[in-house]
Write a protein that holds these residues in place. Sequence first.
Motif, PDB file in Angstrom:
ATOM      1  N   UNK A  15      78.679  20.755  61.611  1.00 14.25           N
ATOM      2  CA  UNK A  15      79.397  22.395  61.712  1.00 14.25           C
ATOM      3  C   UNK A  15      78.848  21.835  63.585  1.00 14.25           C
ATOM      4  N   UNK A  16      80.126  21.800  64.094  1.00 11.60           N
ATOM      5  CA  UNK A  16      79.645  21.012  65.536  1.00 11.60           C
ATOM      6  C   UNK A  16      79.692  23.049  65.954  1.00 11.60           C
ATOM      7  N   UNK A  17      79.077  23.316  66.971  1.00 17.27           N
ATOM      8  CA  UNK A  17      78.825  23.591  67.018  1.00 17.27           C
ATOM      9  C   UNK A  17      77.077  24.395  68.374  1.00 17.27           C
ATOM     10  N   UNK A  18      76.525  25.073  68.884  1.00 19.33           N
ATOM     11  CA  UNK A  18      75.771  25.134  69.857  1.00 19.33           C
ATOM     12  C   UNK A  18      74.805  25.836  69.027  1.00 19.33           C
ATOM     13  N   UNK A  19      73.514  25.888  68.997  1.00 16.27           N
ATOM     14  CA  UNK A  19      71.850  26.176  68.670  1.00 16.27           C
ATOM     15  C   UNK A  19      71.377  26.602  69.802  1.00 16.27           C
ATOM     16  N   UNK A  20      70.499  27.796  70.344  1.00 12.98           N
ATOM     17  CA  UNK A  20      69.956  28.066  71.653  1.00 12.98           C
ATOM     18  C   UNK A  20      67.868  27.967  70.805  1.00 12.98           C
ATOM     19  N   UNK A  21      67.402  26.972  71.527  1.00 13.55           N
ATOM     20  CA  UNK A  21      65.546  26.653  71.018  1.00 13.55           C
ATOM     21  C   UNK A  21      64.908  26.487  72.431  1.00 13.55           C
ATOM     22  N   UNK A  22      63.722  26.441  72.113  1.00 16.83           N
ATOM     23  CA  UNK A  22      62.254  26.932  72.656  1.00 16.83           C
ATOM     24  C   UNK A  22      61.526  26.143  72.299  1.00 16.83           C
ATOM     25  N   UNK A  23      60.498  25.528  72.820  1.00 21.06           N
ATOM     26  CA  UNK A  23      59.462  25.303  72.412  1.00 21.06           C
ATOM     27  C   UNK A  23      57.974  26.342  71.950  1.00 21.06           C
ATOM     28  N   UNK A  61      55.840  20.211  65.711  1.00 21.33           N
ATOM     29  CA  UNK A  61      56.001  20.403  66.590  1.00 21.33           C
ATOM     30  C   UNK A  61      57.040  21.698  66.743  1.00 21.33           C
ATOM     31  N   UNK A  62      56.158  23.514  66.714  1.00 21.02           N
ATOM     32  CA  UNK A  62      57.132  23.677  66.730  1.00 21.02           C
ATOM     33  C   UNK A  62      58.627  24.706  67.635  1.00 21.02           C
ATOM     34  N   UNK A  63      59.918  24.873  67.198  1.00 21.96           N
ATOM     35  CA  UNK A  63      60.587  25.176  67.761  1.00 21.96           C
ATOM     36  C   UNK A  63      61.587  26.931  67.289  1.00 21.96           C
ATOM     37  N   UNK A  64      61.136  27.819  68.063  1.00 22.02           N
ATOM     38  CA  UNK A  64      61.898  29.163  68.481  1.00 22.02           C
ATOM     39  C   UNK A  64      63.798  29.159  68.288  1.00 22.02           C
ATOM     40  N   UNK A  65      64.077  28.606  67.289  1.00 21.39           N
ATOM     41  CA  UNK A  65      65.750  29.198  66.970  1.00 21.39           C
ATOM     42  C   UNK A  65      66.528  30.461  66.825  1.00 21.39           C
ATOM     43  N   UNK A  66      67.771  30.068  67.000  1.00 21.92           N
ATOM     44  CA  UNK A  66      68.339  31.217  67.409  1.00 21.92           C
ATOM     45  C   UNK A  66      69.869  30.307  67.337  1.00 21.92           C
ATOM     46  N   UNK A  67      70.273  31.119  66.258  1.00 23.05           N
ATOM     47  CA  UNK A  67      71.803  30.264  65.708  1.00 23.05           C
ATOM     48  C   UNK A  67      73.073  31.821  65.073  1.00 23.05           C
ATOM     49  N   UNK A  68      73.889  31.714  65.980  1.00 21.82           N
ATOM     50  CA  UNK A  68      75.311  31.709  65.403  1.00 21.82           C
ATOM     51  C   UNK A  68      75.250  31.571  64.516  1.00 21.82           C
TER      52      UNK A  68
END
Length: 123
Positions: A15-23, A61-68
């Motif tokens: 699924x091409x697209x984008x997601x948001x993440x921060x460490x 490592x852990x990452x915070x993720x936001x997915x549409x």
Amino acid sequence: MYKGIERRTCSRIKRPGEMFLRQYAGNRAGWKSAMWDVVPLADIGAGGARFYHDGPLLKGSLVDIKLNVVKGMPPLECIGKVIRVKDMPGTGAFELAASFVEMPGEKKDLIDKEVESFTQHGW
């Protein structure tokens, strides 16, 4: 392309697209960055996602993720654990895979429904 033993327990779709993440730095108040990185998404399933990033994240490592996931709905938020890091020589980028370690069942069900819908009808 990965040629090892398949360990995924959930179906995935490209699924091409984008997601948001921060460490994540170790506790809810300890994000390494207040800024979210927007990263290209390669594939997704209820168990995790594969994506590209311009900096290596450490395995484990852990990452915070936001997915549409569903159009018109707010992004799904979860905590992911980096399970694979692969250098992409000549690109300055890394291919990473993260499993979702903190995601309520209803959110996983929502992703499963989207994966099933895509495999039957396409996006």
